[in-house]
Design an enzyme around this catalytic site. Structure first.
Site, PDB file in Angstrom:
ATOM      1  CB  THR A 156      -0.911   0.046   1.206  1.00 18.06           C
ATOM      2  OG1 THR A 156      -1.562  -1.308   1.348  1.00 18.06           O
ATOM      3  CG2 THR A 156      -1.956   1.226   1.321  1.00 18.06           C
ATOM      4  CD  GLU A 196       2.532  -5.294  12.920  1.00 16.23           C
ATOM      5  OE1 GLU A 196       3.492  -4.734  12.297  1.00 16.23           O
ATOM      6  OE2 GLU A 196       1.726  -6.266  12.514  1.00 16.23           O
ATOM      7  CE  LYS A 227       0.820  -3.803   3.646  1.00 19.39           C
ATOM      8  NZ  LYS A 227       0.560  -2.448   3.771  1.00 19.39           N
TER       9      LYS A 227
HETATM   10  C1  LIG Z   1      -0.286  -4.697  10.264  1.00 24.11           C
HETATM   11  C2  LIG Z   1       0.635  -3.574   9.564  1.00 24.11           C
HETATM   12  N1  LIG Z   1       1.881  -3.611  10.268  1.00 24.11           N
HETATM   13  C3  LIG Z   1       2.522  -2.167   9.647  1.00 24.11           C
HETATM   14  C4  LIG Z   1       2.239  -1.611   8.685  1.00 24.11           C
HETATM   15  C5  LIG Z   1       3.189  -0.099   8.216  1.00 24.11           C
HETATM   16  O1  LIG Z   1       3.719  -0.552   7.017  1.00 24.11           O
HETATM   17  P1  LIG Z   1       4.031   0.543   6.092  1.00 24.11           P
HETATM   18  O2  LIG Z   1       5.133   1.608   6.844  1.00 24.11           O
HETATM   19  O3  LIG Z   1       4.956  -0.282   4.987  1.00 24.11           O
HETATM   20  O4  LIG Z   1       2.900   1.239   5.580  1.00 24.11           O
HETATM   21  C6  LIG Z   1       0.935  -1.760   8.042  1.00 24.11           C
HETATM   22  C7  LIG Z   1       0.569  -0.822   7.003  1.00 24.11           C
HETATM   23  O5  LIG Z   1      -0.259  -1.125   6.414  1.00 24.11           O
HETATM   24  C8  LIG Z   1       0.166  -2.785   8.486  1.00 24.11           C
HETATM   25  O6  LIG Z   1      -0.787  -3.224   7.896  1.00 24.11           O
END
Ligand SMILES: Cc1ncc(COP(=O)(O)O)c(C=O)c1O
Length: 275
Positions: free
Chosen positions: A28, A173, A140
């Site tokens: 994303t 997180e 991801k």
């Molecule tokens: C579960 C989760 N952790 C962490 C993140 C942060 O990731 P990023 O900084 O790459 O957007 C996301 C982003 O959607 C997420 O869904």
């Protein structure tokens, strides 16, 4: 707007393993002035995810050309890239030759109140835990049932994000973000070896802290450590950096390190968009 395997359509085959099993990965990405922010870092994580799941990584130049085609002419938006293992195989067994599906889509940028950036947001701890799996940690991948169950724990606009723990009680997180906290001038960030997504903004914040000589410690913490923090903030590609003003009953001030980090992140973003 959609680009499915390079064509302007959006109907994925029901036999696609992404649909059948969540057998795929996604990214994303925030788009500003028609440019995807930190695209290379997102593609690097996508490639790492493909390697981890043994999905052939799509031709990068082709992917970049498609991203450009989709984003050109748009202003602020959210770009989503999905890569699945495609169709075929028998049950969980993969097909002998994998033809990945790639779906790019462009979405409106969510309109968050401006004071989320300035005054901070309200967080809660979720009941739903994150299972440990070092093979799936960091990437991801498309299986996000834990986050979906956690996000279903609260309704309404009073709370913006929920923090998730693993089964040993370590804070990992947010449901959609990474967590940082500050204590006595040191920045702390949960270790993501066993679960969680290694966020692109998390990586940026870590390198900005190192560059600016802010002490940073990455390890496992329980919830009392977070509740006792001087400052707390959460990050992701769409929200950037949100200071946390409240976590359950505990209130926090938006502190100096959070402010500086927001400033440095904004500068890094401006620099990146100039390229
Ligand atoms: C579960 C989760 N952790 C962490 C993140 C942060 O990731 P990023 O900084 O790459 O957007 C996301 C982003 O959607 C997420 O869904």
């Amino acid at each position: 707007m959609f680009l499915l395997n390079g064509e302007r359509r959006h109907c994925v085959d029901v036999s696609d393993r992404g649909f059948q099993y969540g057998d795929g990965l996604f990214e994303t990405i925030a788009v500003y002035q028609g440019k995807p922010l930190f695209l290379q870092q997102h593609l690097d994580r996508l490639r790492a995810g493909c390697q981890r799941l043994f999905i052939p990584y799509p031709e990068q130049d082709q992917l970049k050309a498609e991203v450009k085609q989709l984003c050109e002419g748009s202003d602020t938006a959210v770009l989503k890239i999905i890569v699945t293992r495609g169709s075929g195989g028998r049950g969980y067994r993969q097909p002998d030759s994998i033809v990945p599906t790639r779906l790019l889509s462009l979405h409106p940028f969510p309109e968050y109140p401006a004071n989320f950036q300035t005054d901070g947001v309200v967080l809660r701890f979720c009941q739903q835990r994150l299972a440990s799996n070092p093979v799936l940690a960091g990437i991801k991948h498309m299986n996000r049932l834990e986050q979906i169950l956690a996000r279903a724990e609260w309704q309404g606009d009073a709370i913006q994000e929920g923090l998730m723990l693993d089964y040993d009680g370590h804070v990992v997180e947010g449901t959609m973000s990474n967590l940082f906290f500050v204590k006595d001038g040191v920045l702390y960030v949960p270790l993501l070896t066993y679960c969680g997504i290694v966020g692109i903004v998390r990586q940026k914040v870590v390198s900005l802290a190192q560059y600016n000589q802010i002490g940073i410690v990455e390890k496992q913490f329980d919830k009392t450590r977070v509740l006792e923090a001087d400052e707390v903030f959460v990050t992701n590609s769409v929200i950037g950096i949100w200071p946390v003003k409240q976590l359950d009953q505990q209130c926090f001030k938006v502190g100096r390190i959070t402010r500086r980090m927001q400033q440095w992140y904004a500068e890094a973003r401006t620099e990146e968009l100039k390229l």
